[in-house]
Design an enzyme around this catalytic site. Structure first.
Site, PDB file in Angstrom:
ATOM      1  N   ASN A  14       6.726  32.931  29.092  1.00 27.01           N
ATOM      2  CA  ASN A  14       6.442  31.805  29.742  1.00 27.01           C
ATOM      3  C   ASN A  14       5.316  31.966  30.864  1.00 27.01           C
ATOM      4  OD1 ASN A  14       8.233  29.664  32.102  1.00 27.01           O
ATOM      5  ND2 ASN A  14       6.864  29.087  30.655  1.00 27.01           N
ATOM      6  N   CYS A  16       1.822  32.564  29.096  1.00 27.72           N
ATOM      7  CA  CYS A  16       0.551  32.117  28.284  1.00 27.72           C
ATOM      8  C   CYS A  16       0.815  30.928  27.571  1.00 27.72           C
ATOM      9  CB  CYS A  16       0.352  33.134  27.474  1.00 27.72           C
ATOM     10  SG  CYS A  16      -0.248  34.725  28.394  1.00 27.72           S
ATOM     11  N   SER A  18       3.659  28.961  26.388  1.00 26.07           N
ATOM     12  CA  SER A  18       4.477  27.626  26.705  1.00 26.07           C
ATOM     13  C   SER A  18       3.929  26.956  27.773  1.00 26.07           C
ATOM     14  CB  SER A  18       5.851  27.723  26.917  1.00 26.07           C
ATOM     15  OG  SER A  18       6.211  28.871  27.692  1.00 26.07           O
TER      16      SER A  18
HETATM   17  P1  4NP Z   1       3.740  34.273  26.064  1.00 27.78           P
HETATM   18  O1  4NP Z   1       2.823  35.686  26.206  1.00 27.78           O
HETATM   19  O2  4NP Z   1       4.988  34.676  25.511  1.00 27.78           O
HETATM   20  O3  4NP Z   1       2.651  33.613  25.646  1.00 27.78           O
HETATM   21  O4  4NP Z   1       3.849  34.018  27.675  1.00 27.78           O
HETATM   22  C1  4NP Z   1       3.399  36.882  26.639  1.00 27.78           C
HETATM   23  C2  4NP Z   1       3.313  37.168  27.977  1.00 27.78           C
HETATM   24  C3  4NP Z   1       3.816  38.260  28.573  1.00 27.78           C
HETATM   25  C4  4NP Z   1       4.326  39.413  27.767  1.00 27.78           C
HETATM   26  C5  4NP Z   1       4.351  38.903  26.385  1.00 27.78           C
HETATM   27  C6  4NP Z   1       3.669  37.935  25.991  1.00 27.78           C
HETATM   28  N1  4NP Z   1       4.723  40.667  28.263  1.00 27.78           N
HETATM   29  O5  4NP Z   1       5.036  41.390  27.289  1.00 27.78           O
HETATM   30  O6  4NP Z   1       5.011  40.662  29.462  1.00 27.78           O
END
Ligand code: 4NP
Length: 161
Positions: A14, A16, A18
């Site tokens: 949450n 990037c 979404s």
């Molecule tokens: P999102 O991307 O799912 O599009 O918000 C990510 C943000 C953080 C992480 C992985 C994906 N993480 O591993 O912290």
């Protein structure tokens, strides 16, 4: 006055994809003067980034297109299955996680991948840009602009009497 349609966009962190989907959809609603017809939010299947704004790289890429990302990260919860009419996931893992959360629960939310609405590009997932370079953030926005436009078209055509 009709009840607003309630949409929740969901990815893993949450921060990037979404939040970008939420911002792109809000931007398109504003362009069409439809803000009051929808209630829009986003959430992650994980809670590691709780309370954080969208990733600075994602916000910068969106800002270059004139799109503001207002979200603060939070984790999806069971109450969301009752609060929202539609839950739109970014990839297969998000879809499986939300379906698992919903298993055995009677609820009114339709759970589906957002890419269902971007058929011209023929993609199944919005790829996670977190560990990649700047191009990934642009690609996410390109996909989401198509998907949100397709989604809005569909929701508008359904709402017509
Ligand atoms: P999102 O991307 O799912 O599009 O918000 C990510 C943000 C953080 C992480 C992985 C994906 N993480 O591993 O912290």
């Amino acid at each position: 006055m009709k009840e607003p349609q309630r949409l929740l966009f969901v990815c893993l962190g949450n921060i990037c994809r979404s939040p970008a989907a939420e911002g792109v959809f809000l931007h398109q609603l504003a362009q069409e003067g439809l803000e009051s017809a929808f209630l829009v939010d986003s959430a992650g299947t994980g809670g590691w980034h709780q309370g954080q704004p969208a990733d600075a790289r994602m916000r910068a890429a969106a800002a270059r297109r004139g799109i503001h990302l207002p979200s603060r990260a939070r984790q999806i919860e069971i109450a969301d299955l009752h609060r929202f009419d539609r839950i739109l996931t970014m990839d297969d893992d998000n879809l499986a996680a939300v379906q698992e959360l919903a298993r055995g629960i009677e609820h009114g939310a339709r759970i589906e991948p957002i890419t269902r609405y971007c058929t011209p590009l023929g993609v199944r997932e919005v790829p996670d840009p977190y560990y990649g370079g700047d191009r990934g953030f642009e690609q996410v926005l390109d996909l989401l602009e198509h998907a949100c436009a397709g989604l809005l078209d569909q929701l508008r055509s359904q709402a017509e009497p």
